[in-house]
Motif scaffolding. Structure first.
Motif, PDB file in Angstrom:
ATOM      1  N   PRO A  73       0.838  -1.201   0.000  1.00  0.00           N
ATOM      2  CA  PRO A  73       0.000   0.000   0.000  1.00  0.00           C
ATOM      3  C   PRO A  73       0.871   1.248   0.000  1.00  0.00           C
ATOM      4  CG  PRO A  73      -0.768  -1.584   1.636  1.00  0.00           C
ATOM      5  CD  PRO A  73       0.553  -2.089   1.144  1.00  0.00           C
ATOM      6  N   TYR A  74       0.310   2.340  -0.505  1.00  0.00           N
ATOM      7  CA  TYR A  74       1.071   3.579  -0.668  1.00  0.00           C
ATOM      8  C   TYR A  74       1.766   3.999   0.623  1.00  0.00           C
ATOM      9  CZ  TYR A  74       1.990   8.583  -1.022  1.00  0.00           C
ATOM     10  OH  TYR A  74       2.592   9.824  -0.963  1.00  0.00           O
ATOM     11  N   ALA A  75       1.057   4.065   1.723  1.00  0.00           N
ATOM     12  CA  ALA A  75       1.636   4.585   2.968  1.00  0.00           C
ATOM     13  C   ALA A  75       2.813   3.730   3.433  1.00  0.00           C
ATOM     14  CB  ALA A  75       0.570   4.655   4.053  1.00  0.00           C
ATOM     15  N   GLU A  76       2.717   2.412   3.268  1.00  0.00           N
ATOM     16  CA  GLU A  76       3.809   1.539   3.697  1.00  0.00           C
ATOM     17  C   GLU A  76       5.031   1.710   2.801  1.00  0.00           C
ATOM     18  OE1 GLU A  76       2.782  -2.565   4.373  1.00  0.00           O
ATOM     19  OE2 GLU A  76       0.711  -2.018   4.880  1.00  0.00           O
ATOM     20  N   ALA A  77       4.809   1.769   1.485  1.00  0.00           N
ATOM     21  CA  ALA A  77       5.928   1.959   0.558  1.00  0.00           C
ATOM     22  C   ALA A  77       6.588   3.309   0.786  1.00  0.00           C
ATOM     23  CB  ALA A  77       5.432   1.836  -0.881  1.00  0.00           C
ATOM     24  N   LEU A  78       5.788   4.341   1.034  1.00  0.00           N
ATOM     25  CA  LEU A  78       6.334   5.670   1.307  1.00  0.00           C
ATOM     26  C   LEU A  78       7.204   5.655   2.555  1.00  0.00           C
ATOM     27  CD1 LEU A  78       6.412   8.769   0.799  1.00  0.00           C
ATOM     28  CD2 LEU A  78       4.339   8.930   2.221  1.00  0.00           C
ATOM     29  N   ALA A  79       6.723   5.027   3.613  1.00  0.00           N
ATOM     30  CA  ALA A  79       7.485   4.979   4.869  1.00  0.00           C
ATOM     31  C   ALA A  79       8.829   4.280   4.678  1.00  0.00           C
ATOM     32  CB  ALA A  79       6.665   4.274   5.944  1.00  0.00           C
ATOM     33  N   GLU A  80       8.851   3.224   3.877  1.00  0.00           N
ATOM     34  CA  GLU A  80      10.107   2.516   3.619  1.00  0.00           C
ATOM     35  C   GLU A  80      11.083   3.396   2.849  1.00  0.00           C
ATOM     36  OE1 GLU A  80      11.526  -0.867   4.274  1.00  0.00           O
ATOM     37  OE2 GLU A  80      10.292  -0.097   5.914  1.00  0.00           O
ATOM     38  N   LEU A  81      10.612   4.073   1.828  1.00  0.00           N
ATOM     39  CA  LEU A  81      11.494   4.930   1.033  1.00  0.00           C
ATOM     40  C   LEU A  81      12.049   6.078   1.849  1.00  0.00           C
ATOM     41  CD1 LEU A  81       9.636   5.126  -2.398  1.00  0.00           C
ATOM     42  CD2 LEU A  81      11.830   4.032  -1.935  1.00  0.00           C
ATOM     43  N   LEU A  82      11.258   6.606   2.771  1.00  0.00           N
ATOM     44  CA  LEU A  82      11.714   7.727   3.593  1.00  0.00           C
ATOM     45  C   LEU A  82      12.820   7.316   4.554  1.00  0.00           C
ATOM     46  CD1 LEU A  82       8.323   9.516   4.334  1.00  0.00           C
ATOM     47  CD2 LEU A  82      10.140  10.279   2.802  1.00  0.00           C
ATOM     48  N   ARG A  83      13.072   6.028   4.692  1.00  0.00           N
ATOM     49  CA  ARG A  83      14.188   5.572   5.521  1.00  0.00           C
ATOM     50  C   ARG A  83      15.523   5.775   4.819  1.00  0.00           C
ATOM     51  NH1 ARG A  83      13.681  -0.299   6.468  1.00  0.00           N
ATOM     52  NH2 ARG A  83      15.358   0.068   7.954  1.00  0.00           N
ATOM     53  N   LEU A  84      15.515   5.895   3.502  1.00  0.00           N
ATOM     54  CA  LEU A  84      16.760   6.061   2.759  1.00  0.00           C
ATOM     55  C   LEU A  84      17.339   7.458   2.987  1.00  0.00           C
ATOM     56  CD1 LEU A  84      15.798   4.398  -0.646  1.00  0.00           C
ATOM     57  CD2 LEU A  84      17.282   3.448   1.134  1.00  0.00           C
ATOM     58  N   PRO A  85      18.619   7.574   3.271  1.00  0.00           N
ATOM     59  CA  PRO A  85      19.236   8.886   3.483  1.00  0.00           C
ATOM     60  C   PRO A  85      19.059   9.788   2.258  1.00  0.00           C
ATOM     61  CG  PRO A  85      20.721   7.142   4.178  1.00  0.00           C
ATOM     62  CD  PRO A  85      19.580   6.469   3.479  1.00  0.00           C
ATOM     63  N   GLY A  86      18.623  11.007   2.509  1.00  0.00           N
ATOM     64  CA  GLY A  86      18.458  11.960   1.422  1.00  0.00           C
ATOM     65  C   GLY A  86      17.134  11.881   0.703  1.00  0.00           C
ATOM     66  N   VAL A  87      16.292  10.914   1.048  1.00  0.00           N
ATOM     67  CA  VAL A  87      14.988  10.781   0.397  1.00  0.00           C
ATOM     68  C   VAL A  87      13.931  11.472   1.249  1.00  0.00           C
ATOM     69  CG1 VAL A  87      13.179   9.178  -0.324  1.00  0.00           C
ATOM     70  CG2 VAL A  87      15.578   8.664  -0.818  1.00  0.00           C
ATOM     71  N   GLY A  88      13.431  12.582   0.730  1.00  0.00           N
ATOM     72  CA  GLY A  88      12.325  13.283   1.368  1.00  0.00           C
ATOM     73  C   GLY A  88      11.028  12.961   0.646  1.00  0.00           C
ATOM     74  N   ARG A  89       9.966  13.686   0.996  1.00  0.00           N
ATOM     75  CA  ARG A  89       8.640  13.354   0.468  1.00  0.00           C
ATOM     76  C   ARG A  89       8.570  13.498  -1.054  1.00  0.00           C
ATOM     77  NH1 ARG A  89       3.292  13.275   2.388  1.00  0.00           N
ATOM     78  NH2 ARG A  89       2.069  12.356   0.701  1.00  0.00           N
ATOM     79  N   LYS A  90       9.147  14.557  -1.609  1.00  0.00           N
ATOM     80  CA  LYS A  90       9.061  14.756  -3.057  1.00  0.00           C
ATOM     81  C   LYS A  90       9.803  13.664  -3.803  1.00  0.00           C
ATOM     82  CE  LYS A  90      10.885  16.686  -7.022  1.00  0.00           C
ATOM     83  NZ  LYS A  90      12.206  16.597  -7.669  1.00  0.00           N
TER      84      LYS A  90
END
Length: 323
Positions: free
Chosen positions: A221-238
């Motif tokens: 789901p979108y929210a779970e995938a977003l949360a995982e990506l935001l763990r990467l250094p330098g990855v913000g919401r955009k």
């Protein structure tokens, strides 16, 4: 508006998605009659980088492979080199399973999106390699398309693989995370990444170790995938929303950059007001998390799972001064 899911096209009759592409013999990727595809708009609209036209063909990277694509009346002639690519891989990469005719009907009630679609009716959202897309958009922070392409080309040529086509064209593919994770930051600075070097190396290490499993995010789901990506250094919401939209099949993702922020404020002020009462004052300051959330909520409520397509049409039309 009637915000339905992205319309999907089935595999064409007689089309074998498992058939391997070759570097010399083009294979037709068919499109139903009337379904539009504009390779220039699709490949040069800011969702992918380092694609170039030479003669009738467009050459560019796709993960650890490179493609050669030529638009023909009934579809696309495709060739590939590097890691083996099937016809289905290329068909899905180009978003040829997206029914743009039906999508156009669903978005026709929005005058500005409809006008934007008129400027590039064959623009399709790509389904990119997740790691390649992540590297590209890590390079995009506080940057522009020429600078992104300069940095990613240097990374690809220095640490990746250079594919040489029979026509003499060279396409360099980005290094896999296992390779990039072991590059010293001081060495990586020669690629003009600047402060992004540390983000790149640390993100590569997390992906290489399996701490963040990029390919598996496609099914979340979108929210779970977003949360995982935001763990990467330098990855913000955009940046995360760009990766979700252009690589993870999350067509409701709505990346907000300076172009999109401006176009929403200018073209949808009355629609934005309930989400952001002080919208006019916000344009004079840096984008805040509150304003960002308001823009995304407006987009999701207005366009639903078509928000990503609406965003890309509006972005492309405004960036090319057609809207």
């Amino acid at each position: 508006m009637d915000c339905r899911l992205l319309p999907r096209l089935p595999l064409p009759d007689g089309f074998d998605p498992s058939f391997p592409l070759s570097a010399t013999e083009p294979l037709l990727l068919p499109l139903p009659e009337g379904e539009p595809l504009d390779l220039m708009a699709t490949l040069r609209c800011g969702q992918a980088f380092r694609w170039r036209q030479a003669g009738e063909y467009w050459f560019g990277p796709m993960g650890q492979s490179s493609l050669a694509l030529c638009r023909v009346p009934n579809g696309v002639e495709a060739r590939a080199t590097g890691v083996p690519v099937t016809a289905g891989d290329a068909w899905r990469f180009l978003g040829l399973d997206h029914g743009l005719l039906q999508l156009r009907q669903q978005l026709a009630g929005d005058r500005w999106v409809a006008a934007s679609m008129d400027t590039a009716p064959g623009l399709r959202l790509l389904r990119q390699d997740p790691w390649e897309c992540t590297v590209n958009f890590l390079c995009s922070q506080n940057s522009n398309i020429p600078k992104i392409e300069l940095s990613t080309e240097r990374v690809a040529r220095t640490y990746g693989t250079v594919h040489r086509w029979p026509e003499g064209i060279e396409v360099a593919t980005l290094p896999p995370p296992e390779r990039l994770a072991n590059v010293p930051c001081d060495d990586l600075r020669s690629t003009a990444l600047g402060y992004r070097c540390r983000y790149m190396v640390d993100s590569a290490a997390m992906v290489a170790s399996g701490e963040v499993k990029l390919p598996q995010l496609r099914g979340l789901p979108y929210a779970e995938a977003l949360a995982e990506l935001l763990r990467l250094p330098g990855v913000g919401r955009k940046v995360a929303d760009c990766i979700l939209l252009f690589a993870m099949d999350q067509h409701g993702a709505f990346p907000v950059d300076v172009w999109v922020r401006r176009v929403i404020h200018e073209l949808y002020p009355a629609k934005l007001a309930p989400y952001l009462p002080d919208a006019a004052e916000r344009t004079l300051t840096a984008l805040s998390s509150r304003e960002h959330d308001a823009l995304v909520r407006l987009a999701r409520d207005r366009w639903g799972d078509l928000a990503g397509y609406a965003q890309q049409y509006l972005f492309h039309a405004r960036r090319t001064n057609r809207l």
